[in-house]
Write a protein that holds these residues in place. Structure first.
Motif, mmCIF file in Angstrom:
data_model
loop_
_atom_site.group_PDB
_atom_site.id
_atom_site.type_symbol
_atom_site.label_atom_id
_atom_site.label_comp_id
_atom_site.label_asym_id
_atom_site.label_seq_id
_atom_site.Cartn_x
_atom_site.Cartn_y
_atom_site.Cartn_z
ATOM 1 N N THR A 17 -5.371 4.620 10.424
ATOM 2 C CA THR A 17 -5.611 5.269 9.139
ATOM 3 C C THR A 17 -5.149 4.383 7.983
ATOM 4 N N ALA A 18 -4.351 3.360 8.271
ATOM 5 C CA ALA A 18 -3.964 2.394 7.239
ATOM 6 C C ALA A 18 -5.200 1.708 6.660
ATOM 7 N N LEU A 19 -6.255 1.584 7.460
ATOM 8 C CA LEU A 19 -7.486 0.946 6.982
ATOM 9 C C LEU A 19 -8.144 1.734 5.859
ATOM 10 N N GLU A 23 -9.756 -2.275 1.057
ATOM 11 C CA GLU A 23 -11.175 -2.480 0.766
ATOM 12 C C GLU A 23 -11.905 -2.942 2.031
ATOM 13 N N PRO A 24 -13.179 -2.615 2.171
ATOM 14 C CA PRO A 24 -13.943 -3.048 3.347
ATOM 15 C C PRO A 24 -13.947 -4.573 3.536
ATOM 16 N N ALA A 44 -11.635 -7.306 11.185
ATOM 17 C CA ALA A 44 -10.600 -8.303 11.485
ATOM 18 C C ALA A 44 -9.207 -7.695 11.397
ATOM 19 N N LEU A 45 -8.972 -6.867 10.380
ATOM 20 C CA LEU A 45 -7.662 -6.234 10.253
ATOM 21 C C LEU A 45 -7.450 -5.206 11.363
ATOM 22 N N ARG A 46 -8.476 -4.481 11.723
ATOM 23 C CA ARG A 46 -8.386 -3.525 12.833
ATOM 24 C C ARG A 46 -8.038 -4.258 14.129
ATOM 25 N N ARG A 99 -7.282 0.435 -3.807
ATOM 26 C CA ARG A 99 -7.154 0.021 -2.406
ATOM 27 C C ARG A 99 -6.735 -1.440 -2.374
ATOM 28 N N VAL A 100 -6.176 -1.861 -1.255
ATOM 29 C CA VAL A 100 -5.735 -3.242 -1.094
ATOM 30 C C VAL A 100 -6.967 -4.143 -0.986
#
Length: 121
Positions: A17-19, A23-24, A44-46, A99-100
């Motif tokens: 849920t941090a995603l 930003e996409p 990539a972050l996931r 968003r980040v």
């Protein structure tokens, strides 16, 4: 602070849920001892989040700062037993959508600004 909420979610029972807070097309650098993880985008972050070992770690933010669209935090990492394993500093550029957009984090197991709890270095 978005970056602090990101860490709260990352450490929670549903870390992905941090995603929702990035930003996409987020770009990131995570600097760990002996390695750097870089990437762009949710996938990539996931992959990075899912690849972390499940050890019950927690990011405890000790200091925070905001300057316009830039958020900065400093803290320690603790394991489930309360033992400190290192310190981290992170900086996030926040988008107009709150968003980040860009994110960089640095972790070090032995050097920090404050003593680690539970006999950590």
């Amino acid at each position: 602070m978005i970056i602090e909420e990101y860490y709260t979610r990352l450490d929670g029972s549903e870390s992905l849920t941090a995603l929702d807070l990035v930003e996409p097309d987020v770009s990131f650098l995570i600097a760990l001892p002996g390695t750097e993880v870089t990437g762009t985008g949710h996938a990539a972050l996931r992959d990075y989040i899912e690849g972390r070992p499940a050890v019950g770690r927690r990011h405890t933010v000790l200091r925070r700062s905001v300057d316009g669209d830039l958020e900065m935090v400093y803290g320690i990492i603790t394991e489930g037993d309360g033992r400190g394993t290192g310190s981290f500093s992170s900086v996030a550029l926040i988008s107009a959508d709150e968003r980040v957009a860009r994110y960089q984090a640095f972790f070090h197991p032995s050097f920090g600004m404050f003593p680690l709890p539970g006999g950590g270095r």
